[in-house]
Design a protein around this motif. Structure first.
Motif, short mmCIF file in Angstrom:
data_model
loop_
_atom_site.label_atom_id
_atom_site.label_comp_id
_atom_site.label_asym_id
_atom_site.label_seq_id
_atom_site.Cartn_x
_atom_site.Cartn_y
_atom_site.Cartn_z
N ASP A 81 2.62 16.82 15.72
CA ASP A 81 1.94 17.00 17.00
C ASP A 81 2.95 17.03 18.15
N ASN A 82 3.96 16.16 18.09
CA ASN A 82 5.00 16.17 19.12
C ASN A 82 5.74 17.50 19.17
N ALA A 83 5.95 18.09 18.01
CA ALA A 83 6.68 19.36 17.95
C ALA A 83 5.87 20.52 18.52
N ASN A 84 4.57 20.28 18.75
CA ASN A 84 3.71 21.36 19.24
C ASN A 84 2.95 20.93 20.49
N GLY A 85 3.65 20.22 21.37
CA GLY A 85 3.08 19.88 22.67
C GLY A 85 2.51 18.49 22.79
N GLY A 86 2.51 17.70 21.71
CA GLY A 86 2.01 16.33 21.78
C GLY A 86 2.92 15.44 22.59
N ASP A 87 2.47 14.23 22.88
CA ASP A 87 3.24 13.33 23.73
C ASP A 87 3.15 11.91 23.18
N TRP A 88 3.92 11.64 22.12
CA TRP A 88 3.92 10.34 21.46
C TRP A 88 5.33 9.79 21.40
N ILE A 89 5.46 8.48 21.49
CA ILE A 89 6.70 7.80 21.09
C ILE A 89 6.47 7.32 19.67
#
Length: 325
Positions: A109-117
């Motif tokens: 998800d981070n690699a496709n616009g997500g915003d997670w630590i």
């Protein structure tokens, strides 16, 4: 008698996206209710119309639920991306079937616009288990990682070569193979206040309570994003009736920001934990005689259950929910 942690409460502005997220972790809606601003102010300390949605994972109906609290006017943006060890921080943990499958979902998800630590899944044996020494004497312990999002703070763990029946039950219908919440954590400034949870709440301390740990443990360092010199005290407590729904209390032994105002009811994100008790009036009487403050009257919450609120000596807010035995 008091339950284990009953609900992990999440303040949200995004009802549909929140429900979609929790569904991937195996939660389904079991109740929905509303409170007007005036009642919400008395019970939760925040004056805003409130819609709450109770979510249950599998058959786990007495601990580890999620309550999504949708405030018409939120108190503030919540803890957001603040460090796990700010004062007032809250998070909770769940058992998983495949730690890498869950971590991959967040990383993809981070690699496709997500915003997670997202921390890297890492093996840990600090509180249970032993290192693997060869092909035949294999590692016993957990592999775990930590996730911070705009509206959640969670730990996920997988067991290796041991079992704890009932401590985390993964429903076969859970898309990502994630259990109910098994234990919940708070970060406080004064560890001496933990006595409140045994003396007043009646919780049972774990055998390994009041441990000192921190950066020197490589797994703990990575999971909780610690820097050199960061150490803490940790105490764990369970209900007299169950060893699930454990409360973990961390106290940093170094200076860290105080973010209590961002982890109170009305805030977005992980902002409240609840307990169930069998005699809510007797429990309120007990709390009223203690050094807790801001003890509210018993009111019907948004699910028509008798409830009251309090602020513990460590400044953490709790909601107690009545439950018929």
């Amino acid at each position: 008698m008091i339950s284990g942690i009953f609900e992990n409460c999440i303040g949200s502005e995004q009802t549909q996206s929140a429900l979609q997220y929790w569904a991937e972790l195996g939660y389904r809606e079991v109740q929905r209710g509303h409170l007007p601003a005036e009642t919400a102010h008395t019970l939760y300390g925040h004056a805003s119309n409130l819609t709450s949605i109770r979510l249950q994972n599998g058959n786990s109906a007495d601990h580890g639920l999620v309550r999504v609290m949708v405030w018409e006017q939120p108190r503030n943006a919540g803890l957001q991306k603040s460090h796990p060890f700010v004062i007032g921080s809250r998070w909770f943990a769940s058992l998983v079937q495949d730690i890498y499958a869950v971590a991959d979902a967040f990383n993809d998800d981070n690699a496709n616009g997500g915003d997670w630590i997202v921390t890297e899944p890492i093996r840990g044996i600090e509180f249970i288990g032993q290192p693997g020494t060869n092909f035949y004497q294999r590692f016993t312990g957990v592999r775990e990682f930590f996730v911070i999002g705009s509206e959640t703070r969670q730990a996920f763990f997988q067991r290796y070569n041991y079992t704890r029946p009932g401590y985390g039950v993964i429903d076969p219908t859970s898309p990502l193979g994630v259990s109910e919440g098994t234990h919940s954590s708070i970060v406080t400034a004064d560890h001496d206040t933990v006595a409140f949870y045994t003396d007043v709440f009646g919780l049972v301390p774990a055998n390994n309570t009041r441990k000192r740990s921190g950066y020197q443990n490589s797994a703990t360092r990575q999971i909780l994003m610690l820097e050199e010199g960061n150490e803490f005290l940790l105490s764990s407590f369970s209900s007299p009736k169950t060893d699930v729904g454990v409360l973990q209390i961390y106290t940093p032994l170094y200076s860290t920001p105080n973010k209590l105002e961002f982890a109170q009811p009305g805030a977005l994100g992980v902002s409240l934990f609840t307990y169930q008790v069998e005699d809510v009036q007797a429990f309120r009487d007990r709390v009223s005689r203690s050094n807790a403050r801001s003890v509210t009257p018993i009111l019907s919450n948004e699910f028509n259950e008798p409830s009251f609120g309090l602020v513990a000596p460590d400044e953490m807010t709790w909601i107690i929910v009545g439950h018929e035995a």
